[in-house]
Design a protein around this motif. Structure first.
Motif, PDB file in Angstrom:
ATOM      1  N   ILE A  11       0.865  -1.188   0.000  1.00 30.93           N
ATOM      2  CA  ILE A  11       0.000   0.000   0.000  1.00 30.93           C
ATOM      3  C   ILE A  11       0.896   1.231   0.000  1.00 30.93           C
ATOM      4  N   ILE A  12       0.595   2.149  -0.929  1.00 30.02           N
ATOM      5  CA  ILE A  12       1.368   3.378  -1.071  1.00 30.02           C
ATOM      6  C   ILE A  12       0.525   4.535  -0.557  1.00 30.02           C
ATOM      7  N   PHE A  13       1.174   5.422   0.237  1.00 30.29           N
ATOM      8  CA  PHE A  13       0.480   6.578   0.777  1.00 30.29           C
ATOM      9  C   PHE A  13       1.063   7.862   0.190  1.00 30.29           C
ATOM     10  N   GLY A  14       0.227   8.897   0.081  1.00 30.96           N
ATOM     11  CA  GLY A  14       0.699  10.199  -0.374  1.00 30.96           C
ATOM     12  C   GLY A  14       0.330  10.462  -1.824  1.00 30.96           C
ATOM     13  N   ARG A  15      -0.203  11.664  -2.073  1.00 27.57           N
ATOM     14  CA  ARG A  15      -0.664  12.006  -3.413  1.00 27.57           C
ATOM     15  C   ARG A  15       0.477  12.031  -4.421  1.00 27.57           C
ATOM     16  N   ASP A  16       1.595  12.637  -4.082  1.00 29.59           N
ATOM     17  CA  ASP A  16       2.726  12.723  -5.008  1.00 29.59           C
ATOM     18  C   ASP A  16       3.326  11.347  -5.267  1.00 29.59           C
ATOM     19  N   ASP A  20       3.661   9.484  -8.850  1.00 22.87           N
ATOM     20  CA  ASP A  20       4.922   8.957  -9.367  1.00 22.87           C
ATOM     21  C   ASP A  20       4.804   7.479  -9.723  1.00 22.87           C
ATOM     22  N   LEU A  21       3.992   6.732  -8.924  1.00 20.27           N
ATOM     23  CA  LEU A  21       3.801   5.304  -9.167  1.00 20.27           C
ATOM     24  C   LEU A  21       3.062   5.066 -10.498  1.00 20.27           C
ATOM     25  N   PHE A  22       2.073   5.911 -10.762  1.00 20.50           N
ATOM     26  CA  PHE A  22       1.335   5.814 -12.029  1.00 20.50           C
ATOM     27  C   PHE A  22       2.285   6.047 -13.209  1.00 20.50           C
ATOM     28  N   VAL A  23       3.154   7.092 -13.066  1.00 19.87           N
ATOM     29  CA  VAL A  23       4.091   7.421 -14.150  1.00 19.87           C
ATOM     30  C   VAL A  23       5.086   6.269 -14.352  1.00 19.87           C
ATOM     31  N   VAL A 100      -5.801   0.154 -12.175  1.00 20.58           N
ATOM     32  CA  VAL A 100      -4.971   0.015 -13.370  1.00 20.58           C
ATOM     33  C   VAL A 100      -4.446  -1.407 -13.412  1.00 20.58           C
ATOM     34  N   VAL A 101      -4.489  -2.022 -14.605  1.00 21.39           N
ATOM     35  CA  VAL A 101      -3.867  -3.323 -14.770  1.00 21.39           C
ATOM     36  C   VAL A 101      -3.077  -3.290 -16.072  1.00 21.39           C
ATOM     37  N   SER A 102      -1.799  -3.704 -15.961  1.00 20.15           N
ATOM     38  CA  SER A 102      -0.933  -3.751 -17.138  1.00 20.15           C
ATOM     39  C   SER A 102      -0.297  -5.128 -17.211  1.00 20.15           C
ATOM     40  N   ASP A 103       0.617  -5.293 -18.136  1.00 15.36           N
ATOM     41  CA  ASP A 103       1.279  -6.592 -18.228  1.00 15.36           C
ATOM     42  C   ASP A 103       2.254  -6.807 -17.067  1.00 15.36           C
ATOM     43  N   LYS A 104       2.519  -5.739 -16.248  1.00 19.24           N
ATOM     44  CA  LYS A 104       3.482  -5.855 -15.167  1.00 19.24           C
ATOM     45  C   LYS A 104       2.923  -5.493 -13.794  1.00 19.24           C
ATOM     46  N   HIS A 105       1.873  -4.609 -13.739  1.00 16.06           N
ATOM     47  CA  HIS A 105       1.439  -4.071 -12.447  1.00 16.06           C
ATOM     48  C   HIS A 105      -0.080  -4.086 -12.308  1.00 16.06           C
ATOM     49  N   TYR A 106      -0.500  -4.020 -11.028  1.00 18.38           N
ATOM     50  CA  TYR A 106      -1.879  -3.714 -10.680  1.00 18.38           C
ATOM     51  C   TYR A 106      -1.854  -2.582  -9.681  1.00 18.38           C
ATOM     52  N   LEU A 107      -2.691  -1.527  -9.930  1.00 16.09           N
ATOM     53  CA  LEU A 107      -2.821  -0.415  -8.993  1.00 16.09           C
ATOM     54  C   LEU A 107      -4.309  -0.186  -8.758  1.00 16.09           C
ATOM     55  N   GLY A 108      -4.689  -0.033  -7.474  1.00 21.23           N
ATOM     56  CA  GLY A 108      -6.094   0.204  -7.157  1.00 21.23           C
ATOM     57  C   GLY A 108      -6.263   1.296  -6.147  1.00 21.23           C
ATOM     58  N   THR A 109      -7.161   2.277  -6.434  1.00 21.24           N
ATOM     59  CA  THR A 109      -7.428   3.366  -5.497  1.00 21.24           C
ATOM     60  C   THR A 109      -8.928   3.442  -5.260  1.00 21.24           C
ATOM     61  N   SER A 110      -9.299   4.160  -4.207  1.00 19.22           N
ATOM     62  CA  SER A 110     -10.723   4.403  -3.956  1.00 19.22           C
ATOM     63  C   SER A 110     -11.157   5.614  -4.774  1.00 19.22           C
ATOM     64  N   PRO A 131      -7.149  14.233  -4.473  1.00 17.43           N
ATOM     65  CA  PRO A 131      -7.374  12.816  -4.787  1.00 17.43           C
ATOM     66  C   PRO A 131      -7.135  11.971  -3.549  1.00 17.43           C
ATOM     67  N   THR A 132      -7.561  10.716  -3.616  1.00 16.42           N
ATOM     68  CA  THR A 132      -7.316   9.806  -2.498  1.00 16.42           C
ATOM     69  C   THR A 132      -5.805   9.651  -2.298  1.00 16.42           C
ATOM     70  N   GLN A 133      -5.373   9.439  -1.074  1.00 12.98           N
ATOM     71  CA  GLN A 133      -3.938   9.439  -0.778  1.00 12.98           C
ATOM     72  C   GLN A 133      -3.429   8.064  -0.384  1.00 12.98           C
ATOM     73  N   GLN A 134      -4.132   7.004  -0.848  1.00  9.16           N
ATOM     74  CA  GLN A 134      -3.617   5.660  -0.636  1.00  9.16           C
ATOM     75  C   GLN A 134      -3.928   4.792  -1.853  1.00  9.16           C
ATOM     76  N   CYS A 135      -3.019   3.849  -2.134  1.00 11.14           N
ATOM     77  CA  CYS A 135      -3.154   3.043  -3.356  1.00 11.14           C
ATOM     78  C   CYS A 135      -2.541   1.669  -3.111  1.00 11.14           C
ATOM     79  N   ILE A 136      -3.243   0.634  -3.596  1.00  6.98           N
ATOM     80  CA  ILE A 136      -2.693  -0.736  -3.545  1.00  6.98           C
ATOM     81  C   ILE A 136      -1.864  -0.950  -4.808  1.00  6.98           C
ATOM     82  N   PHE A 137      -0.626  -1.361  -4.623  1.00 13.94           N
ATOM     83  CA  PHE A 137       0.269  -1.627  -5.744  1.00 13.94           C
ATOM     84  C   PHE A 137       0.696  -3.086  -5.674  1.00 13.94           C
ATOM     85  N   SER A 138       0.651  -3.808  -6.837  1.00 14.58           N
ATOM     86  CA  SER A 138       1.010  -5.226  -6.804  1.00 14.58           C
ATOM     87  C   SER A 138       1.626  -5.643  -8.129  1.00 14.58           C
TER      88      SER A 138
END
Length: 595
Positions: A11-16, A20-23, A100-110, A131-138
């Motif tokens: 789980i990633i916290f913080g808007r910035d 950065d994780l999306f990029v 978000v789902v790609s060939d390498k990652h999954y990201l989920g936010t509320s 925006p929400t300030q927490q995200c599941i990254f896998s």
């Protein structure tokens, strides 16, 4: 949480940090990158400069970027702008949260949260929005595979965003203006036609409406004054009481008059179609519909209580009008017009084909009739001079069939006259007694082969005055009172009716009696033809006098139809009924007496 075999989930916290994780996710993708997001996230993306640059580079690398979002009236601008950064964008209602789902990652936010302040391109994001300030990254392969399947299901159910945008923009552009001011309606029509359209369709509910619109509004002059050539279709519904022929079509090229500036030229095609028999399409009476460029229409209702000939201005004709703008609301009128326009072409093709057939049949009937007359005349002449019974028998066959062929050609010629409504009766005074005696004697040749017997009976005011049991041997009785037997009718066609009814009775009777009864009353004469043969099928009885109504393999099915039309042309009526006892059928018709 870290599993060497199944990747990393955290789980990633913080808007910035999330941004950065999306990029990073977009940059590391090797094949496809897919995002599902509610409509609220779209305006925020407009200001995420780093993410937009990452999308652009990914497209240049050939990465397939897909997005499923909810298109709303508040985010249309951002969807249009953001679509350039994706391979394809689709719309779906009811999306909650972003993943978000790609060939390498999954990201989920509320769901993205923000206050009641609006987000738009001019004002930017309101300061209190975030925006929400927490995200599941896998990077778990199992989770990525599972979410990819889920995304594909949503993708198949979603619709292209461009379609949703087009639908919403059409709704926004839709206008409906109901006007009860006649002058305002006239101005609206003028402005509509002068709005430089490329295509104009006009539908008039009657010839009268078209002619008065042209007389008072001069609509053709307006249409011809355009600088550029436009396509004009004018469709006029007609009926038989109007002076213009149904389905008549005219191609008119109208050139602007000298003095008009600038000169223009419009191709104006006018078609007329009879409104009787039109299906699945209703046009109110006293109505005109104008359609311009398939996205604007004006329906004008004209005043039914006005005497159009006394009206001096176009606005005096108008009762009300309805203006509509927008492709969706105008579409029903477009489809109806196109269907009617196409139907006029079909009718024209059918009419041309029918006319060719009628011309051929008419010509063939005339050509057949010419050689039949000398064959029949010479055969009868030879028959009267020879004494050999065998030769007489052979000549009888020739005479019988020549008469049948003569009657058939006469039927065809009269059918053409009836269809064209040009049947003219040649009425004259007829003495029914000698006339019918001769006619029944001639018909005896028809009865001979089937061993049928002919009788002729006359009644006056229900009192028997003549009863001829053997028309072959009976001779004309001298000294009869002619006043009882006179009738005014077309002698040739009256013979046709009786011949057809006697021939019809003979076809369905074997070794029986065929009787012609004439009942003379004060105001009419009734002719009845009885036979003792087969009854008429109850299924065919109600439509017996329709064209080609027959269940028999004998005849053309035209005889009774022609009889009905000839009787009605005399002002009478014809009918048929099965006899109860001793069986058979009775055909009867009446003709008014013209003393």
């Amino acid at each position: 949480m870290n599993d060497e075999n199944d990747g990393e989930t955290k789980i990633i916290f913080g808007r910035d940090e999330i941004n950065d994780l999306f990029v990073k996710s977009v940059g590391e993708t090797a094949d496809n990158w897919n995002i599902t997001s509610p409509g609220e996230f779209v305006p925020l993306f407009y200001y995420m400069t780093d993410l937009r640059k990452a999308y652009k580079k990914a497209l240049e690398r050939g990465i397939k970027l897909r997005a499923i979002i909810k298109v709303t009236k508040d985010n249309i601008f951002y969807v249009k702008d953001g679509s350039q950064y994706f391979s394809e964008v689709r719309h779906m209602d009811g999306i909650v949260g972003t993943f978000v789902v790609s060939d390498k990652h999954y990201l989920g936010t509320s769901t993205v949260l923000y206050d009641e302040g609006k987000v738009n391109a001019e004002e930017g994001i309101h300061k209190t929005q975030y925006p929400t300030q927490q995200c599941i990254f896998s990077t778990s392969r199992e989770l990525i595979h599972q979410q990819q399947k889920y995304f594909d299901i949503l993708w198949d159910q979603a619709i292209p965003a461009v379609e949703k945008i087009k639908e919403m923009e059409n709704l926004e552009n839709t206008q409906l203006n109901v006007m009860d001011n006649p002058l305002k309606v006239q101005i609206m029509l003028t402005n509509l036609l002068r709005s430089t359209p490329k295509e104009v369709w006009l539908l008039f509910s009657s010839c009268t409406i078209f002619e008065n619109t042209q007389r008072l509004f001069n609509i053709l002059t307006i249409l011809q004054s355009f600088q550029e050539k436009i396509g004009v279709r004018i469709l006029i519904l007609t009926n038989n009481t109007e002076p213009l022929k149904p389905s008549e079509r005219t191609q008119i090229n109208v050139t602007a008059k000298e003095g008009d500036a600038p000169l223009g030229k419009s191709s104006i095609e006018i078609r007329k179609i009879e409104n009787a028999g039109l299906t699945n399409f209703e046009v109110q009476t006293n109505t005109m519909i104008a359609i311009c460029d398939r996205d604007k229409s004006l329906t004008i209702k004209f005043n039914q209580d006005k005497d159009y000939t006394s009206v001096e201005t176009f606005s005096q004709l108008i009762e009300s009008g309805v203006y509509t703008a927008g492709k969706e609301p105008v579409m029903p009128s477009i489809l109806s017009f196109e269907r009617l326009w196409y139907q006029t072409k079909l009718i024209q093709n059918v009419e041309e084909s029918v006319n060719l057939q009628k011309e051929f049949v008419n010509l063939a009937a005339h050509e057949l009739r010419n050689p039949i007359q000398p064959i029949l005349g010479l055969s009868e002449l030879v028959h009267d001079k020879i004494t050999d019974e065998g030769q007489k028998k052979m000549l009888n066959i020739i005479i019988k069939n020549a008469r049948k062929l003569m009657h058939l050609t006469d039927d065809i010629l009269d059918l053409t006259r009836i269809e064209e409504k040009i049947l003219v009766l040649n009425k004259e005074k007829i003495d029914l007694y000698p006339y019918l005696l001769n006619l029944t004697k001639e018909c005896q040749t028809l009865l001979h082969d089937k061993n049928n017997h002919m009788e002729l009976e006359f009644k006056h005011n229900n009192k028997l005055i003549l009863d001829l049991k053997n028309v072959v041997k009976d001779e004309l009785v001298e000294g009869y009172d002619k006043k009882y037997f006179e009738v005014s009718a077309d002698q040739f066609r009256l013979s046709r009716i009786l011949y057809n009814l006697i021939d019809n009775a003979n076809k369905f009777t074997d070794s029986g009696i065929i009787k012609v009864l004439v009942e003379i009353w004060e105001d009419k004469v009734k002719f009845s033809v009885f036979n003792s043969g087969k009854a008429i099928d109850e299924e065919i009885l109600p439509k017996l006098f329709n064209k080609f109504a027959t269940k028999s393999f004998q005849g053309t099915g035209l005889g009774l139809y022609l009889c009905k039309n000839i009787v009605e042309a005399h002002g009478g009526r014809i009918w048929a009924e099965n006899n109860k006892d001793p069986g058979g059928v009775t055909f009867a018709f009446t003709i008014p007496l013209d003393r």
